[in-house]
Write a protein that holds these residues in place. Sequence first.
Motif, PDB file in Angstrom:
ATOM      1  N   GLU A 297       0.827  -1.215   0.000  1.00 33.76           N
ATOM      2  CA  GLU A 297       0.000   0.000   0.000  1.00 33.76           C
ATOM      3  C   GLU A 297       0.850   1.249   0.000  1.00 33.76           C
ATOM      4  O   GLU A 297       0.549   2.254  -0.675  1.00 33.76           O
ATOM      5  CB  GLU A 297      -0.934  -0.028   1.213  1.00 33.76           C
ATOM      6  CG  GLU A 297      -2.024  -1.088   1.118  1.00 33.76           C
ATOM      7  CD  GLU A 297      -2.873  -1.138   2.371  1.00 33.76           C
ATOM      8  OE1 GLU A 297      -2.499  -0.461   3.356  1.00 33.76           O
ATOM      9  OE2 GLU A 297      -3.898  -1.860   2.377  1.00 33.76           O
ATOM     10  N   GLY A 298       1.960   1.190   0.790  1.00 30.78           N
ATOM     11  CA  GLY A 298       2.865   2.354   0.795  1.00 30.78           C
ATOM     12  C   GLY A 298       3.532   2.577  -0.552  1.00 30.78           C
ATOM     13  O   GLY A 298       3.647   3.724  -1.018  1.00 30.78           O
ATOM     14  N   GLU A 299       3.985   1.493  -1.211  1.00 34.16           N
ATOM     15  CA  GLU A 299       4.598   1.608  -2.531  1.00 34.16           C
ATOM     16  C   GLU A 299       3.594   2.142  -3.555  1.00 34.16           C
ATOM     17  O   GLU A 299       3.937   2.958  -4.412  1.00 34.16           O
ATOM     18  CB  GLU A 299       5.141   0.242  -2.969  1.00 34.16           C
ATOM     19  CG  GLU A 299       6.330  -0.257  -2.162  1.00 34.16           C
ATOM     20  CD  GLU A 299       7.570   0.573  -2.402  1.00 34.16           C
ATOM     21  OE1 GLU A 299       7.662   1.235  -3.459  1.00 34.16           O
ATOM     22  OE2 GLU A 299       8.439   0.577  -1.517  1.00 34.16           O
ATOM     23  N   ALA A 300       2.365   1.637  -3.461  1.00 32.27           N
ATOM     24  CA  ALA A 300       1.337   2.125  -4.395  1.00 32.27           C
ATOM     25  C   ALA A 300       1.052   3.604  -4.174  1.00 32.27           C
ATOM     26  O   ALA A 300       0.904   4.376  -5.135  1.00 32.27           O
ATOM     27  CB  ALA A 300       0.062   1.293  -4.206  1.00 32.27           C
ATOM     28  N   TYR A 301       0.979   3.987  -2.912  1.00 33.21           N
ATOM     29  CA  TYR A 301       0.750   5.406  -2.627  1.00 33.21           C
ATOM     30  C   TYR A 301       1.918   6.257  -3.123  1.00 33.21           C
ATOM     31  O   TYR A 301       1.718   7.336  -3.707  1.00 33.21           O
ATOM     32  CB  TYR A 301       0.544   5.581  -1.114  1.00 33.21           C
ATOM     33  CG  TYR A 301       0.329   7.011  -0.704  1.00 33.21           C
ATOM     34  CD1 TYR A 301      -0.907   7.629  -0.904  1.00 33.21           C
ATOM     35  CD2 TYR A 301       1.357   7.757  -0.117  1.00 33.21           C
ATOM     36  CE1 TYR A 301      -1.102   8.956  -0.528  1.00 33.21           C
ATOM     37  CE2 TYR A 301       1.176   9.058   0.262  1.00 33.21           C
ATOM     38  CZ  TYR A 301      -0.060   9.656   0.060  1.00 33.21           C
ATOM     39  OH  TYR A 301      -0.232  10.969   0.416  1.00 33.21           O
ATOM     40  N   ARG A 302       3.158   5.769  -2.892  1.00 34.19           N
ATOM     41  CA  ARG A 302       4.339   6.518  -3.364  1.00 34.19           C
ATOM     42  C   ARG A 302       4.347   6.603  -4.886  1.00 34.19           C
ATOM     43  O   ARG A 302       4.677   7.639  -5.464  1.00 34.19           O
ATOM     44  CB  ARG A 302       5.596   5.811  -2.853  1.00 34.19           C
ATOM     45  CG  ARG A 302       6.901   6.477  -3.296  1.00 34.19           C
ATOM     46  CD  ARG A 302       8.081   5.776  -2.616  1.00 34.19           C
ATOM     47  NE  ARG A 302       9.351   6.299  -3.105  1.00 34.19           N
ATOM     48  CZ  ARG A 302       9.969   5.874  -4.194  1.00 34.19           C
ATOM     49  NH1 ARG A 302       9.426   4.855  -4.897  1.00 34.19           N
ATOM     50  NH2 ARG A 302      11.103   6.411  -4.592  1.00 34.19           N
ATOM     51  N   LEU A 307       3.751   9.592  -9.853  1.00 35.33           N
ATOM     52  CA  LEU A 307       3.031   9.752 -11.112  1.00 35.33           C
ATOM     53  C   LEU A 307       2.411  11.141 -11.233  1.00 35.33           C
ATOM     54  O   LEU A 307       2.422  11.761 -12.317  1.00 35.33           O
ATOM     55  CB  LEU A 307       1.961   8.659 -11.216  1.00 35.33           C
ATOM     56  CG  LEU A 307       1.098   8.687 -12.475  1.00 35.33           C
ATOM     57  CD1 LEU A 307       1.975   8.507 -13.732  1.00 35.33           C
ATOM     58  CD2 LEU A 307       0.013   7.627 -12.410  1.00 35.33           C
ATOM     59  N   THR A 308       1.916  11.601 -10.133  1.00 32.91           N
ATOM     60  CA  THR A 308       1.334  12.958 -10.154  1.00 32.91           C
ATOM     61  C   THR A 308       2.401  14.003 -10.477  1.00 32.91           C
ATOM     62  O   THR A 308       2.193  14.912 -11.304  1.00 32.91           O
ATOM     63  CB  THR A 308       0.673  13.260  -8.811  1.00 32.91           C
ATOM     64  OG1 THR A 308      -0.324  12.266  -8.530  1.00 32.91           O
ATOM     65  CG2 THR A 308       0.017  14.635  -8.824  1.00 32.91           C
TER      66      THR A 308
END
Length: 389
Positions: A297-302, A307-308
């Motif tokens: 979840e942390g990697e996905a959030y990062r 990406l933003t």
Amino acid sequence: MNNNKKGASMAWNDNNNQTPPELDEVIKDFKNKFNSAFGGKSSGSSSGNSGASKAAKGSFKYIIILAFILWMATGIYIVDPAERGVVLRFGAFQTSATQGPHWHIPYPVESVYKINVEQIRSAEIGFRNVQNSYSGGVSSESLMLTKDENMVDVKLAVQYKVADAQAFLFNVFQPELTLSHVVQSVIRQVVGDNTMDYVLTTGREQVAQEVKVASQALLNEYNTGLMITAVTMQDAQPPIQLKAAFDDVVKAREDEQRYINEARAYANDIVPKARGASQRLLAEAEAYKSEVVSKSEGEAYRFNQILTEYTKAPDVTRERLYRETLEDVFSSTNKVIVDSSSNSMMYLPIDKLINSSRTPKSSSTGNSFQQTPSGSSNDQGVLRSRENR
């Protein structure tokens, strides 16, 4: 003659007046009559045949009276506290007497039988005791067939007492023998309704209790006057011809039970450990799951954050990612500083300098800078890196 009539009239008058003679006079009169009856002299009496005959008749009367008194005295009897007295008149039951002194019409009219109703008697089934010593078995009484068609040798000891003295004496001929036959019949029935293993092992007490209840019911039906107090199974085993084989079976059964106990002990020891280990593995799996999920979840959030930023400034983001990657790579590799200004290439191994600064200095450590001959693998690697650049 007149004197005799006068004496008789005086005695009649005395009886009418109900004034008993003095004891001394009675004894004296009896003595005189006794002496005259056996040829002695009587005091105060005239001699003659008529006087002697009368004295003999009088003495015989007193003898009869004395014998009657003694005969009546033989009817006195005493019943002990543990006994019951049964009075028979001409052989027929008349009455029953409890403890204390009593009187009955003497023999041959009445007779008394005293029965001890508190005495504990015993009967042996399948064996005999002679003066408290075991005298062996009686196979005709002890051998019997079980439900599973096996032979067993059963020995019983029966204790009983007399509950009704009248019934014990008159209702059954040889009531104790009847008890023995009743118990033999009942034990054969009870053993025949059960298996051999049950009779020889776990059912010994139950078999004895069933024999007691059923035997007492039959004795009450026969009205023997006996009451069974206890039935004890002295011994129960297979016939002597099969004893060796039965001992092997018993030993095998004991070994089986021992193995079962050992297996249960091992299970009681290993099962809690296995359950603890399984609980530990489950807890570790849950922890690893939580760690992986949280990290993902942390990697996905990062990644979403990067990406933003990448959509806003792709070049800057690429450069930053490149530098961060190089930083990660170089942080785990050896770093070497090379001086390429001279023909003899010099390099500085920073990691070895760091390690040498942490370890104690030896007697001759040499120069910090090392010169490698041209054509070595290290120089070739550095030159290839420079040419690539």
